[in-house]
Each structure stands twice: as structure tokens, then as C-alpha cells.
Design a protein around this motif. Structure first.
Motif, PDB file in Angstrom:
ATOM      1  N   ARG A  66       0.847  -1.189   0.000  1.00 17.34           N
ATOM      2  CA  ARG A  66       0.000   0.000   0.000  1.00 17.34           C
ATOM      3  C   ARG A  66       0.889   1.249   0.000  1.00 17.34           C
ATOM      4  O   ARG A  66       1.843   1.310   0.782  1.00 17.34           O
ATOM      5  CB  ARG A  66      -0.824  -0.026   1.295  1.00 17.34           C
ATOM      6  N   THR A  67       0.594   2.212  -0.873  1.00 15.49           N
ATOM      7  CA  THR A  67       1.374   3.446  -0.884  1.00 15.49           C
ATOM      8  C   THR A  67       0.862   4.371   0.228  1.00 15.49           C
ATOM      9  O   THR A  67      -0.353   4.551   0.376  1.00 15.49           O
ATOM     10  CB  THR A  67       1.218   4.164  -2.248  1.00 15.49           C
ATOM     11  N   ILE A  68       1.781   4.915   0.990  1.00 17.17           N
ATOM     12  CA  ILE A  68       1.369   5.820   2.078  1.00 17.17           C
ATOM     13  C   ILE A  68       0.979   7.166   1.476  1.00 17.17           C
ATOM     14  O   ILE A  68       1.764   7.784   0.756  1.00 17.17           O
ATOM     15  CB  ILE A  68       2.511   6.005   3.100  1.00 17.17           C
ATOM     16  N   THR A  69      -0.227   7.605   1.766  1.00 16.88           N
ATOM     17  CA  THR A  69      -0.677   8.909   1.266  1.00 16.88           C
ATOM     18  C   THR A  69      -0.473   9.965   2.352  1.00 16.88           C
ATOM     19  O   THR A  69      -0.345   9.647   3.549  1.00 16.88           O
ATOM     20  CB  THR A  69      -2.175   8.872   0.914  1.00 16.88           C
ATOM     21  N   ALA A  70      -0.491  11.229   1.914  1.00 15.86           N
ATOM     22  CA  ALA A  70      -0.359  12.335   2.872  1.00 15.86           C
ATOM     23  C   ALA A  70      -1.521  12.291   3.878  1.00 15.86           C
ATOM     24  O   ALA A  70      -1.336  12.536   5.073  1.00 15.86           O
ATOM     25  CB  ALA A  70      -0.321  13.669   2.126  1.00 15.86           C
ATOM     26  N   GLU A  71      -2.720  11.944   3.382  1.00 10.93           N
ATOM     27  CA  GLU A  71      -3.893  11.915   4.287  1.00 10.93           C
ATOM     28  C   GLU A  71      -3.712  10.834   5.357  1.00 10.93           C
ATOM     29  O   GLU A  71      -3.969  11.062   6.541  1.00 10.93           O
ATOM     30  CB  GLU A  71      -5.188  11.613   3.498  1.00 10.93           C
ATOM     31  N   ALA A  72      -3.267   9.658   4.925  1.00 10.78           N
ATOM     32  CA  ALA A  72      -3.103   8.563   5.887  1.00 10.78           C
ATOM     33  C   ALA A  72      -2.012   8.902   6.903  1.00 10.78           C
ATOM     34  O   ALA A  72      -2.155   8.635   8.109  1.00 10.78           O
ATOM     35  CB  ALA A  72      -2.754   7.266   5.154  1.00 10.78           C
TER      36      ALA A  72
END
Ligand code: BJ8
Length: 425
Positions: free
Chosen positions: A194-200
Motif C-alpha cells: 500500500r502506498t502511504i498517502t499524505a492523508e493517511a
């Protein structure tokens, strides 16, 4: 659904736990916990939530993680507060601290490790080698770190990957650390797919910061003349913070804060009588180990602050929540963890300053150095701390996880109590 004792036995058996030895371990943990904690007469009622967390660490928490993994989730083991939980959580990976605090497990490490290394490492691997660590099979792998020599060499022996924690605090070290934090992010993304997003990442930064804010509030009550929570119970709360699911911990901590507010307003003390106020400094006390805290408080001193990794070092600094891009958030995380003042850093001026500040804020009369046997970093650094404390009375207790030296330690603590009482007059 509420699991029964039979459900837990079934689960332990499925994950390869040696049931017979595990029963021995649990009996030992229960006995020690009763001895060190349950003699206290005026505990906050909501400490029952953290007593439960202690017992759940081999039961309910194990079931939670097993269920998470059955549903496709990933988990990793950790051994140090340098591992940035925020990044793992943002990738959907559960970080599980694995440091052992059980004296029962220590000797089981002998088949791979020398006896003259700290009990924290021996207990951790003793549980693993004896088949009594329920988390052993509930992880993809464990992440070590290059802090003290004993840990570094242990990871080599058992083949764990490790984060490189620098030993100095110059720009070049900070740059190295940032690159390690970035590498860790890549590892977590690879593991979870899973790519880490800024929101997460922003969400996990807020969640973990909330935990730190709650721990700060709980510990802030210890500044009062009549602390509504003991040092022993504050330690149990910190140990639980490391082990519990973050959201569940934050809910329990919020309940405790409300109760402490009421107790503080009513002048309710956790202690039966006034006693000298002391600060604990030194090696961590992982869940299962509270011997030194127990002896000190049962001898009539009040531990009003604890600067260790199972105390304020764990929650003192927040990650800056002002960043909006992923890169800036990673940088803010690197900065926050780089400010940790472990004795593996040399020189370690920040620790001297941080302890000096706590001495004033918590109005302590003396400092107890609590050093795990063979923990050379904190043992040697105690001298530098004494110098920085400029004449404040200190007592150094070097101890392993065994119970046989409790009375010897008590004699020294009682003498220290008299010294502090004499100075207060
Ligand atoms: S940041 S204190 S959690 S390394 S007690 S294993 S230091 S010989 S645990 Fe620690 Fe991270 Fe530092 Fe904190 Fe070595 Fe000492 Fe043993 Fe220790």
C-alpha cells in the motif's frame, strides 16, 4: 465476541506457543504483578483498565492481532521507541513492541546469548527461544536498531533487519537518520503493498500525537503536592501505551484523565502518607518488570517523574502537525524521533537539559538512577547526569529482573529516604 480461556489456549496452540511453559510464564507474571502493584490501597478505579491491558498482553491483544492478520493485515515486531509507529500505521502495518520484562524468561536466552548482557534482551529472546512469546509467529519480521552494542549484535545473530540510529547529533547524523526513516517508509509500503498517502500519514501523526498528549496530561497530575496517581501506576499506563491498540489506549487514557481531574480537585492522593519526591532516570522498565519502582514506592518515596523510555522519553515530544506534503511530514517525523535522548548518543547534552527541566517542574528532591544490569550506556551516563544535577542527592540502583535482591535494594532506598527527609527539614 468475548473469547474464553479455552479460545485463548486454542489460539496459542495454533500459533506455536508451548502451552506448558507458557502456563509457567503466565503464573510468574501474575505473581509478580500482584506483588509489585496490588498492595497499593488508593489506586484510581480506572487503573483496572490498565491491569486488564497487562493481562491482555498475552491474551486479548494477541487475539486482536491474530484477527487483524487473518483479514490480510500485516504486523512487525519492534524493540525501541526510535521506530516511527506513525509510518507503519499509515501503511496499515501494526507495530508491536516486543521488549521482554519477565524474569522467568531470562535464563531461556542462554543457549544463544552470553549471561552478561542486559535482562531486557535476555528476557525478550528467552521468551522467543522457549516458545512462550505469543507474538513470535504473529509478525512478518522484527525491526531492530543500532542503539546499544548488545542490541546491535543480537539482531545480527538472529538475522533481524535494523534501522541505523546515529550516535551523534550533527547535521550529517540527522541527514542519515532522515534517509533511514525514508527507507523504513519504503519497507512498510513494500510489506503492505500500500502506498502511504499524505492523508493517511497526517491521520496517524494525529492519532499517535493524541496518545502522547494524553500521557502528558496523566503525568502532569504528578506535579501536584498530592499526586493522584502513583509512579508505579504511571509506569503501568506507559507500558500499556506501548502494547495496546492506539485507539483503545486513547479511550482508556481519557477515562483515567477524567478520574484524575476529580481526584486532583478533591485533593485525593495515591499515597497513604507524604514522602520525598523523586525522579526516576535510566534504562526502560518493559511490561512485567517494575521491581525498582515497587521497592522505591513501598519504602515511602514518591516517584513523581520518570524520564525513561517507559516514561517521559516516550511521549515528551510531538510530531509537528503543520506539514501538508508527504515529504515534509516524513521530515517532521524524523525530527521528532531524532530528538530522543537515549544514552546511546554521545555526547548527550539534551538528556541533561531534559532531566534538569523535569527536576524543576516536578519539584523533585532526589534522583534515582534505575539501571538494568549490564546497560553500560545509562550506567556510565549516570555520572554525567550527577554532575549536571549539581549536588542534588542521587541513588544509583543497578538491578536485573530477579527478585532476590529486593531487600538489599530496600535497605539502600530507606537510607536514601532518610537523607532526603533530613534535607527537607
Ligand atoms: S531509545 S533506552 S528503547 S535503545 S536496557 S537494550 S539500552 S543495554 S532499551 Fe532502549 Fe531505544 Fe535507547 Fe530507549 Fe541496551 Fe540498555 Fe539493554 Fe536498552
Amino acid at each position: 465476541m468475548q473469547e474464553t480461556a479455552a479460545d485463548f489456549r486454542q489460539l496459542w496452540s495454533e500459533i506455536g506457543v508451548d502451552l506448558e511453559l507458557h502456563d509457567q510464564l503466565l503464573a510468574s507474571l501474575d505473581r509478580v504483578f500482584t506483588h509489585t502493584h496490588l498492595w497499593q490501597e488508593n489506586r484510581p478505579a480506572s487503573m483496572s483498565l490498565f491491569d486488564k491491558a497487562f493481562h491482555d498482553s498475552h491474551a486479548g491483544r494477541v487475539a486482536e492481532i491474530a484477527s487483524y492478520r487473518r483479514n490480510g493485515g500485516k504486523s512487525i515486531g519492534t524493540f525501541c521507541i526510535y521506530v516511527p509507529d506513525e509510518i507503519a500505521l499509515a501503511a496499515g502495518v501494526l507495530p508491536m513492541p516486543l521488549c521482554g520484562g519477565s524474569g522467568w524468561a531470562v535464563d531461556h536466552a542462554d543457549r544463544m546469548f552470553p549471561r552478561d548482557i542486559c535482562p531486557l534482551i535476555r528476557s525478550t529472546f528467552g521468551m522467543s527461544f522457549s516458545g512462550t512469546c505469543p507474538y513470535k509467529k504473529l509478525k512478518e519480521y522484527a525491526v531492530g536498531e543500532t542503539t546499544c552494542d548488545a542490541k546491535k549484535k543480537a539482531w545480527d545473530l538472529v538475522g533481524f533487519p535494523s534501522l541505523e540510529v546515529p550516535q551523534k547529533k550533527n547535521q550529517i547524523d540527522r541527514d542519515l537518520w532522515l534517509s533511514e526513516v525514508e527507507r523504513f517508509r519504503g519497507e512498510m509500503e513494500k510489506l503492505s503493498g500500500r502506498t502511504i498517502t499524505a492523508e493517511a500519514l497526517a491521520a496517524s501523526i494525529r492519532l499517535v500525537n493524541d496518545k502522547r498528549r494524553l500521557l502528558s496530561r496523566i503525568n502532569g497530575f504528578r506535579m501536584l503536592d498530592e499526586p493522584p496517581i502513583s509512579g508505579l501506576d504511571a509506569l503501568l499506563v506507559s507500558q500499556s501505551a506501548l502494547n495496546m491498540d492506539v485507539t483503545a489506549f486513547n479511550a482508556a487514557a481519557g477515562t483515567l484523565v477524567s478520574e484524575l481531574e476529580e481526584r486532583a480537585a478533591g485533593g485525593v492522593s495515591a499515597y497513604p502518607s507524604p514522602g520525598p519526591r523523586v525522579l526516576f532516570a535510566g534504562s526502560p522498565s518493559p511490561m512485567g518488570f517494575a521491581k525498582t519502582h515497587f521497592v522505591v514506592e513501598s519504602a515511602g518515596l514518591r516517584i513523581v517523574a520518570d524520564e525513561s523510555c517507559t516514561g517521559m522519553r516516550y511521549f515528551r515530544d510531538l510530531v509537528d502537525e503543520g506539514a501538508s506534503t508527504l515529504g515534509d511530514m516524513i521530515s517532521a517525523i524524523a525530527d521528532r524521533y531524532f530528538s530522543i535522548d537515549c544514552a546511546c548518543f554521545s555526547p548527550n547534552r539534551e538528556r541533561m537539559e531534559n532531566v534538569g527541566r523535569l527536576v524543576g517542574e516536578y519539584r523533585v528532591q532526589g534522583v534515582v538512577h534505575s539501571i538494568l544490569q549490564y546497560c553500560h550506556g545509562y550506567d556510565i551516563e549516570a555520572r554525567a547526569l550527577d554532575k549536571a544535577l549539581a549536588g542534588m542527592p542521587t541513588l544509583k540502583i543497578v538491578a536485573d529482573y530477579g527478585e532476590q535482591d529486593e531487600e538489599q535494594i530496600r535497605v539502600r532506598v530507606e537510607a536514601f529516604r532518610e537523607v532526603l527527609a533530613g534535607r527537607a527539614v
